[in-house]
Enzyme design. Structure first.
Site, PDB file in Angstrom:
ATOM      1  CB  SER A 254      -9.298   5.062   5.242  1.00 50.20           C
ATOM      2  OG  SER A 254      -8.239   5.923   5.629  1.00 50.20           O
ATOM      3  CE  LYS A 255      -7.531   2.616  -1.210  1.00 46.07           C
ATOM      4  NZ  LYS A 255      -8.935   2.170  -1.209  1.00 46.07           N
ATOM      5  NE  ARG A 256      -6.720   9.074   6.559  1.00 43.70           N
ATOM      6  CZ  ARG A 256      -6.680   9.199   7.890  1.00 43.70           C
ATOM      7  NH1 ARG A 256      -5.537   9.220   8.518  1.00 43.70           N
ATOM      8  NH2 ARG A 256      -7.792   9.296   8.573  1.00 43.70           N
ATOM      9  N   GLY A 258      -2.885   1.898   6.273  1.00 45.55           N
ATOM     10  CA  GLY A 258      -2.245   0.644   5.894  1.00 45.55           C
ATOM     11  C   GLY A 258      -3.260  -0.228   5.187  1.00 45.55           C
TER      12      GLY A 258
END
Length: 476
Positions: A254-256, A258
RNA sequence: GCCCCCAUCGUCUAGCGGCCCAGGAUACCGCCCUUUCAAGGCGGCGACACGGGUUCGAAUCCCGUUGGGGGUACCA
């Protein structure tokens, strides 16, 4: 089935960006299709009208185009099995639902979400399978008429056959699902819209898919879709479930972690060839040692039997390394064009001729295109020396730099060889190490201690501007 | 809880009963090259989750345990 021409698809829900996981699924489907001389179809799963926008669909197109993954049929290019957007097939789904209902394979369910939730919890508490208990399936026609008369809304559920089902997966082999865990599921919501389970199965049938290659998260939904195919009397496709892509902590990517959207990798300065090569290797391998593959090699060598079974962790470090490789391999002209674009985005108007001349010395020094402005900005605008560079530009260097200037002024030509000769000679006379002799010059010219090769940089910068910067640094 | 999938260096992976005291790549470390930094070359560190079987022989086959992932929705 092996004789039928291969037809595969990628079916993203347009939610604003194309996730790398979807991109890899698209890649594998594309490679599989090309390898077998079949067709690769793009289908947009936008039954969820609220979350789906035309802009999001454009992003899907652009991301796939950027990666060089071409589709043969799709909403924009058409094809004989359209429409390719689920939102345009609502009447078709309604039609199929009616067929299923008439055939005894679907029935209205009047249970409310609250009731379902309650019973589900109760089932779990007793260690039973939490699926639908089949209550409304046992309603008589009279009872249904009564409920309808009351104006109770209903969803439509698919009536599972009540037997164990086996999914034969091309990558994993057989997976057996016990009947008790295969309970009746919703195919049409109470607002009349079809669910994924129905729409995907109907489309795969309508579009004559021969193989469904998708993420492993959909494996548990396969027996249900198989049941729909059977109820429809349609021949199901062969299934192949790809391992999921996870983050460095083994959690879903997921976005966390990167970047996850293809569009973001583009912005971050990755080359499509590098991303494709990396994605190809994330869950698939050709042999013991081959790392680099051209598109044609991927198409020629891709094989589902060599897809791995376990979740793969996305490793930006390796992608970055691969990107460096592709950067070094790319033709200078192509790189120069990309560099100029990058510089412009960073607010630097660069002379294309100078950029092209700089490419050879810069391309081994960058990992992504995002590194370009930092590396070349000094050639096109005056830069303030950074802290480390400033330490080599104090008044105590004034005499030395002044001497550098006068020696260089005496130079006939202005090429890196001549510059090197001049500076070497001066250093030797003064007994200076390369760092002692070159750091002040490098700091004056590039504003940093880490830069492209000095002599070449000065040649690129030009005689006048180089001398001007040196004079200023010398305090003259 | 229940169902399904999976398990080799930190990471991506090769391996499909003897060729493996496990190969490649990346990351990391060292050396060489060198005007800084890279790139490049050479070398090093580093893994078969655990326990039972089967077999003359297991990383490879079977069972269990543990661990991870997925599903369990009127999301897809």
């Amino acid at each position: 089935m092996p004789d039928a021409p291969v037809r595969v698809r990628i079916a993203p829900a347009p939610t604003g960006s194309l996730h790398v996981g979807n991109a890899r699924t698209a890649l594998y489907n594309y490679l599989f299709a090309r390898h077998h001389g079949g067709a690769f179809i793009l289908r947009i799963e936008d039954t969820d009208r609220v979350r789906s926008t035309d802009e999001a669909i454009q992003v899907v197109y652009e991301s796939l185009h950027w990666l060089g993954i071409q589709w043969d049929e799709g909403p924009d290019v058409g094809g004989e099995f359209g429409p390719y957007r689920q939102s345009e097939k609502l009447t078709r789904y309604a039609e199929v639902t009616e067929v299923l209902r008439t055939g005894g394979h679907a029935y209205p369910c009047y249970c409310t979400p609250e009731e379902l939730d309650e019973r589900r919890k109760a089932a779990m508490a007793q260690g039973r399978s939490p699926g639908y208990d089949g209550r409304c399936r046992r309603l008589t026609e009279a009872e249904r008429a009564e409920l309808d008369a009351e104006g109770r809304p209903h969803a439509m559920r698919f009536a599972m056959p009540g037997e164990d089902l086996t999914v034969t997966d091309l990558i994993r082999g057989e997976a057996h699902f016990p009947a008790v865990d295969l309970q009746d599921f919703v195919i049409v919501r109470s607002d009349g819209s079809p669910t994924y389970m129905l729409a995907a199965a109907v489309d795969d049938a309508d579009m004559a898919m021969t193989h469904v290659i998708r993420g492993e998260d959909l494996l548990p939904s396969t027996p249900r879709q198989l049941a729909i195919f059977r109820a429809l009397g349609a021949e199901p496709p062969a299934y192949a479930h790809l391992p999921l892509i996870v983050g460095s902590d083994r959690q879903p990517l997921s976005k966390r972690h990167g970047s996850v959207a293809v569009e973001t990798f583009r912005q971050d300065g990755f080359l499509p060839d590098a991303l494709v090569n990396y994605l190809a290797l994330l869950g698939w391998s050709y042999d013991e040692e081959t790392t680099f593959f051209t598109r044609d090699e991927l198409i020629e060598r891709f094989d589902l039997s060599r897809v791995s079974h376990n979740p793969a962790a996305f490793d930006v470090e390796k992608l970055t390394w691969l990107n460096g490789h592709y950067l070094r391999e790319a033709p200078d002209e192509a790189l120069a064009a990309m560099f100029v674009d990058r510089l412009r985005e960073a607010g630097v108007e660069a002379d294309p001729e100078v950029v092209l001349a700089a490419v050879p010395v810069v391309k081994t020094r960058i990992k992504t295109l995002a590194d370009v402005p930092g590396m070349l900005r000094f050639l096109f605008e005056d830069v303030e020396p950074d802290q480390k560079a400033a330490a080599f530009l104090g008044p105590e260097r004034s005499e030395y730099l002044t001497e550098v200037v006068s020696r260089l002024e005496a130079l006939e030509g202005w090429d890196h060889e001549a510059i090197k000769g001049t500076l070497d000679a001066l250093r030797e006379e003064r007994g200076l190490s390369s760092k002692q002799g070159l750091h002040p010059v490098r700091a004056a010219i590039t504003g940093a201690l880490i830069s492209p090769p000095l002599y070449e940089s000065m040649e690129l910068l030009g005689r006048d501007r180089s001398l001007e910067r040196l004079r200023r640094a010398a305090g003259v």
